[in-house]
Scaffold this motif. Structure first.
Motif, PDB file in Angstrom:
ATOM      1  N   THR A  54      27.656  35.788  38.004  1.00  0.00           N
ATOM      2  CA  THR A  54      26.882  36.917  37.442  1.00  0.00           C
ATOM      3  C   THR A  54      26.792  36.607  35.784  1.00  0.00           C
ATOM      4  O   THR A  54      25.443  36.576  35.237  1.00  0.00           O
ATOM      5  CB  THR A  54      27.434  38.338  37.414  1.00  0.00           C
ATOM      6  OG1 THR A  54      27.661  38.573  38.997  1.00  0.00           O
ATOM      7  CG2 THR A  54      26.417  39.204  37.050  1.00  0.00           C
ATOM      8  N   ASP A  55      27.595  36.074  35.027  1.00  0.00           N
ATOM      9  CA  ASP A  55      27.514  35.897  33.654  1.00  0.00           C
ATOM     10  C   ASP A  55      26.871  34.591  33.553  1.00  0.00           C
ATOM     11  O   ASP A  55      25.822  34.616  32.500  1.00  0.00           O
ATOM     12  CB  ASP A  55      29.173  35.734  33.067  1.00  0.00           C
ATOM     13  CG  ASP A  55      29.058  35.500  31.782  1.00  0.00           C
ATOM     14  OD1 ASP A  55      28.362  36.360  30.954  1.00  0.00           O
ATOM     15  OD2 ASP A  55      29.561  34.284  31.115  1.00  0.00           O
ATOM     16  N   ARG A  84      27.788  41.925  27.625  1.00  0.00           N
ATOM     17  CA  ARG A  84      28.938  41.811  28.411  1.00  0.00           C
ATOM     18  C   ARG A  84      29.931  42.907  28.131  1.00  0.00           C
ATOM     19  O   ARG A  84      30.478  43.445  29.093  1.00  0.00           O
ATOM     20  CB  ARG A  84      29.717  40.280  27.764  1.00  0.00           C
ATOM     21  CG  ARG A  84      29.086  39.077  28.426  1.00  0.00           C
ATOM     22  CD  ARG A  84      30.070  38.141  27.739  1.00  0.00           C
ATOM     23  NE  ARG A  84      29.375  36.579  28.209  1.00  0.00           N
ATOM     24  CZ  ARG A  84      29.572  35.605  27.738  1.00  0.00           C
ATOM     25  NH1 ARG A  84      30.367  35.532  26.347  1.00  0.00           N
ATOM     26  NH2 ARG A  84      29.240  34.326  27.985  1.00  0.00           N
ATOM     27  N   TYR A 115      32.026  37.571  39.161  1.00  0.00           N
ATOM     28  CA  TYR A 115      31.536  38.011  37.760  1.00  0.00           C
ATOM     29  C   TYR A 115      31.370  36.810  37.029  1.00  0.00           C
ATOM     30  O   TYR A 115      30.495  36.747  36.035  1.00  0.00           O
ATOM     31  CB  TYR A 115      32.318  39.002  36.942  1.00  0.00           C
ATOM     32  CG  TYR A 115      33.582  38.655  36.702  1.00  0.00           C
ATOM     33  CD1 TYR A 115      34.222  37.946  35.898  1.00  0.00           C
ATOM     34  CD2 TYR A 115      34.789  39.867  37.413  1.00  0.00           C
ATOM     35  CE1 TYR A 115      35.520  37.949  35.474  1.00  0.00           C
ATOM     36  CE2 TYR A 115      35.786  39.549  37.269  1.00  0.00           C
ATOM     37  CZ  TYR A 115      36.403  38.699  36.295  1.00  0.00           C
ATOM     38  OH  TYR A 115      37.728  38.461  36.092  1.00  0.00           O
TER      39      TYR A 115
END
Length: 168
Positions: A63-64, A95, A60
């Motif tokens: 991905t962020d 988010r 993640y």
């Protein structure tokens, strides 16, 4: 009261809540480990920590960062005069619903994906067919609420004017 706050660093209510959370955690730990095979619980916690730290956290994070690159959010900190502009922190409005939706999916994925046996319906008398639709509705509602919050934030920012710094 001020002396306590100076020594402890927070209010007595904070200390009470921390002590209560430790007591609740201790009780839950004793209950979990009092079973016939407590090593399975310990193994599950170690596995969950390793899975999170070695697989999910890098996943993640990448991905962020990719979302910030694709959607045009800058990585450097905002200047003091730009800190209040809502356009600088709109990525958080993506988010939060993604995180909550992913957490629901992670928690209920067997039900959402329909990977339950007939015993589930027999024991609970609930149909397992409705969870995918409900999860999609909850996800859509989370994104709609986040978009509404962003629109409210942007309208307040426009009303207060640039440079006043009164927006959150």
């Amino acid at each position: 009261m001020n002396r306590f706050r100076a020594l402890y660093g927070a209010s007595p209510l904070h200390l009470l809540l921390v002590l209560c959370s430790f007591a609740l955690t201790g009780y839950a730990g004793v209950r979990l480990l009092s079973g016939a095979e407590p090593w399975k619980v310990v193994l599950w916690f170690i596995g969950a920590a390793l899975l999170h730290d070695l697989v999910l956290l890098p996943l993640y994070t990448v991905t962020d960062r990719a979302a910030q690159t694709v959607l045009g959010e800058r990585r450097e900190p905002a200047a003091a005069d730009e800190a209040g502009r809502p356009g600088r922190r709109w990525i958080n409005h993506v988010r939060v619903p993604v995180f909550l939706s992913g957490l629901l999916l992670l928690t209920y994925f067997p039900l959402i994906l329909g990977r339950v046996s007939a015993r589930y319906t027999l024991y609970t008398t609930l149909s397992a067919d409705v969870f995918l639709g409900r999860w999609l509705i909850i996800t859509a509602a989370l994104f709609a609420l986040s978009a509404a919050a962003l629109l409210i934030r942007m309208s307040r920012s426009r009303r207060s004017g640039p440079g006043t710094g009164t927006s959150p």
